[in-house]
Motif scaffolding. Structure first.
Motif, PDB file in Angstrom:
ATOM      1  N   MET A   2       0.518  -0.973  -0.131  1.00 16.92           N
ATOM      2  CA  MET A   2      -0.088  -0.210  -0.459  1.00 16.92           C
ATOM      3  C   MET A   2       0.750   1.540   0.344  1.00 16.92           C
ATOM      4  SD  MET A   2      -3.429  -1.392   0.020  1.00 16.92           S
ATOM      5  CE  MET A   2      -3.366  -0.115  -0.070  1.00 16.92           C
ATOM      6  N   SER A   3       1.904   1.681   0.200  1.00 13.47           N
ATOM      7  CA  SER A   3       3.105   2.644   0.594  1.00 13.47           C
ATOM      8  C   SER A   3       4.129   2.463  -0.656  1.00 13.47           C
ATOM      9  CB  SER A   3       3.187   2.659   2.072  1.00 13.47           C
ATOM     10  OG  SER A   3       3.996   1.487   2.493  1.00 13.47           O
ATOM     11  N   THR A   4       4.671   3.349  -0.520  1.00 17.15           N
ATOM     12  CA  THR A   4       6.092   3.791  -1.166  1.00 17.15           C
ATOM     13  C   THR A   4       7.227   3.434  -0.594  1.00 17.15           C
ATOM     14  OG1 THR A   4       6.646   6.080  -0.877  1.00 17.15           O
ATOM     15  CG2 THR A   4       5.062   5.642  -2.569  1.00 17.15           C
ATOM     16  N   ASN A   5       7.833   3.484   0.678  1.00 20.32           N
ATOM     17  CA  ASN A   5       8.711   2.242   0.713  1.00 20.32           C
ATOM     18  C   ASN A   5       8.722   1.007   1.085  1.00 20.32           C
ATOM     19  OD1 ASN A   5      11.277   2.765   2.458  1.00 20.32           O
ATOM     20  ND2 ASN A   5      10.344   4.507   3.773  1.00 20.32           N
TER      21      ASN A   5
ATOM     22  N   SER B  40      11.731   0.515  15.213  1.00 19.36           N
ATOM     23  CA  SER B  40      12.532   1.661  13.470  1.00 19.36           C
ATOM     24  C   SER B  40      10.882   2.292  12.955  1.00 19.36           C
ATOM     25  CB  SER B  40      13.038   0.560  12.975  1.00 19.36           C
ATOM     26  OG  SER B  40      12.585  -0.269  12.514  1.00 19.36           O
ATOM     27  N   GLY B  41      11.329   3.094  12.777  1.00 15.90           N
ATOM     28  CA  GLY B  41      10.582   3.781  11.653  1.00 15.90           C
ATOM     29  C   GLY B  41      10.715   4.495  10.645  1.00 15.90           C
ATOM     30  N   ARG B  42      10.397   4.442  10.005  1.00 17.11           N
ATOM     31  CA  ARG B  42       9.966   5.576   8.373  1.00 17.11           C
ATOM     32  C   ARG B  42       9.000   5.378   7.610  1.00 17.11           C
ATOM     33  NH1 ARG B  42      11.285  -0.787   6.144  1.00 17.11           N
ATOM     34  NH2 ARG B  42      13.541  -1.267   7.282  1.00 17.11           N
ATOM     35  N   VAL B  43       9.446   6.544   6.544  1.00 15.83           N
ATOM     36  CA  VAL B  43       8.699   7.506   5.880  1.00 15.83           C
ATOM     37  C   VAL B  43       8.312   7.328   5.398  1.00 15.83           C
ATOM     38  CG1 VAL B  43       8.282   9.832   5.218  1.00 15.83           C
ATOM     39  CG2 VAL B  43       9.746   9.400   7.535  1.00 15.83           C
ATOM     40  N   THR B  44       6.885   7.008   4.522  1.00 14.71           N
ATOM     41  CA  THR B  44       6.399   6.603   3.494  1.00 14.71           C
ATOM     42  C   THR B  44       5.718   7.294   2.756  1.00 14.71           C
ATOM     43  OG1 THR B  44       5.680   4.944   2.445  1.00 14.71           O
ATOM     44  CG2 THR B  44       4.360   5.086   4.742  1.00 14.71           C
ATOM     45  N   VAL B  45       4.741   6.945   1.632  1.00 14.39           N
ATOM     46  CA  VAL B  45       3.831   7.365   1.171  1.00 14.39           C
ATOM     47  C   VAL B  45       2.642   6.850   0.961  1.00 14.39           C
ATOM     48  CG1 VAL B  45       3.023   9.518  -1.007  1.00 14.39           C
ATOM     49  CG2 VAL B  45       5.222   9.973   0.607  1.00 14.39           C
ATOM     50  N   PHE B  46       1.341   7.479   0.996  1.00 16.05           N
ATOM     51  CA  PHE B  46       0.374   6.473  -0.046  1.00 16.05           C
ATOM     52  C   PHE B  46      -0.307   7.118  -1.096  1.00 16.05           C
ATOM     53  CE2 PHE B  46       0.205   5.549   4.884  1.00 16.05           C
ATOM     54  CZ  PHE B  46      -0.015   3.692   4.432  1.00 16.05           C
ATOM     55  N   THR B  47      -0.216   5.983  -2.156  1.00 12.64           N
ATOM     56  CA  THR B  47      -0.364   6.420  -3.604  1.00 12.64           C
ATOM     57  C   THR B  47      -1.622   5.882  -3.850  1.00 12.64           C
ATOM     58  OG1 THR B  47       1.079   5.641  -5.223  1.00 12.64           O
ATOM     59  CG2 THR B  47       1.611   7.687  -3.650  1.00 12.64           C
TER      60      THR B  47
ATOM     61  N   PHE C 159      -8.552  -1.806   0.609  1.00 11.36           N
ATOM     62  CA  PHE C 159      -7.834  -2.803   0.466  1.00 11.36           C
ATOM     63  C   PHE C 159      -7.781  -3.666   0.658  1.00 11.36           C
ATOM     64  CE2 PHE C 159      -7.271   1.404  -1.936  1.00 11.36           C
ATOM     65  CZ  PHE C 159      -7.049   1.239  -3.120  1.00 11.36           C
ATOM     66  N   ILE C 160      -8.267  -4.568   1.718  1.00 17.13           N
ATOM     67  CA  ILE C 160      -8.285  -5.638   3.163  1.00 17.13           C
ATOM     68  C   ILE C 160      -8.644  -6.418   1.565  1.00 17.13           C
ATOM     69  CG2 ILE C 160      -8.354  -7.025   4.532  1.00 17.13           C
ATOM     70  CD1 ILE C 160      -7.789  -4.166   6.413  1.00 17.13           C
ATOM     71  N   PHE C 161      -7.585  -7.533   1.522  1.00 15.88           N
ATOM     72  CA  PHE C 161      -7.979  -8.708   0.891  1.00 15.88           C
ATOM     73  C   PHE C 161      -9.256  -9.839   1.543  1.00 15.88           C
ATOM     74  CE2 PHE C 161      -5.130  -7.741  -2.207  1.00 15.88           C
ATOM     75  CZ  PHE C 161      -5.877  -7.029  -3.339  1.00 15.88           C
ATOM     76  N   TYR C 162     -10.068 -10.621   1.045  1.00 21.37           N
ATOM     77  CA  TYR C 162     -11.058 -11.809   1.853  1.00 21.37           C
ATOM     78  C   TYR C 162     -10.264 -12.754   2.658  1.00 21.37           C
ATOM     79  CZ  TYR C 162     -13.213 -15.951   3.156  1.00 21.37           C
ATOM     80  OH  TYR C 162     -13.722 -16.736   3.458  1.00 21.37           O
ATOM     81  N   ARG C 163      -8.443 -12.976   2.829  1.00 21.52           N
ATOM     82  CA  ARG C 163      -7.422 -13.625   3.053  1.00 21.52           C
ATOM     83  C   ARG C 163      -6.951 -12.739   4.060  1.00 21.52           C
ATOM     84  NH1 ARG C 163      -8.091 -19.853   2.873  1.00 21.52           N
ATOM     85  NH2 ARG C 163      -9.480 -19.901   0.757  1.00 21.52           N
TER      86      ARG C 163
END
Length: 155
Positions: free
Chosen positions: A67-70, A79-86, A124-128
């Motif tokens: 779901m994200s760019t990272n 830990s942490g990371r910056v990301t973008v959702f598109t 965007f969560i799929f059935y399984r």
């Protein structure tokens, strides 16, 4: 949340503004004093109007990877990371900071965008998929501390 600050023995009230249903400090009437507090002592900023989401479940990292760019395939706990959702056309939905823990993921996202990002991700969560997205924003608060005494005050 934070409706004033203390300087010496005086409490300075905040000039409040509304942001997405939250009363937040717009200013305290003395920008120079606010800057001095951040440079020499501690300044506290109420960030409660910013979104806080929680991802839980076995597939949380895999879901975030899709779901994200990272790269979240191997996000170490603590830990942490910056990301973008598109979206599918590459248009930005939101920018966020993602922190991984042993059992869940915390997503800190844009001002007032917690509910919107939660709804978008759930679509965007799929059935399984074993992933659950929760908006923690209404039930939690977030403060940011600045200045040389920030760590002491946080303790």
């Amino acid at each position: 949340m934070h409706t004033g600050f203390v300087t010496g023995n005086a409490r300075v009230p905040a000039n409040l503004t509304q942001v997405n249903g939250y009363s937040v400090a717009a200013d305290y009437g003395d920008i120079a004093a606010e800057m001095r507090a951040a440079q020499t002592d501690v300044a506290v900023m109420d960030r409660s109007a910013w979104g806080r989401l929680q991802l839980m479940g076995r597939d949380r990292l895999d879901f975030l990877q899709r779901m994200s760019t990272n790269d979240f395939a191997h996000l170490p706990a603590g830990s942490g990371r910056v990301t973008v959702f598109t979206d599918a056309r590459g248009r930005m939905i939101d920018r966020a900071v993602v922190y991984g823990w042993s059992d869940d993921i915390l997503i800190l996202n844009s001002l007032g965008a917690g509910h919107q990002l939660t709804s978008w991700l759930r679509g965007f969560i799929f059935y399984r998929d074993q992933v659950n997205v929760s908006d923690l924003t209404p039930a939690t608060a977030m403060l940011t501390l600045y200045g040389p005494r920030a760590a002491d005050v946080a303790q």
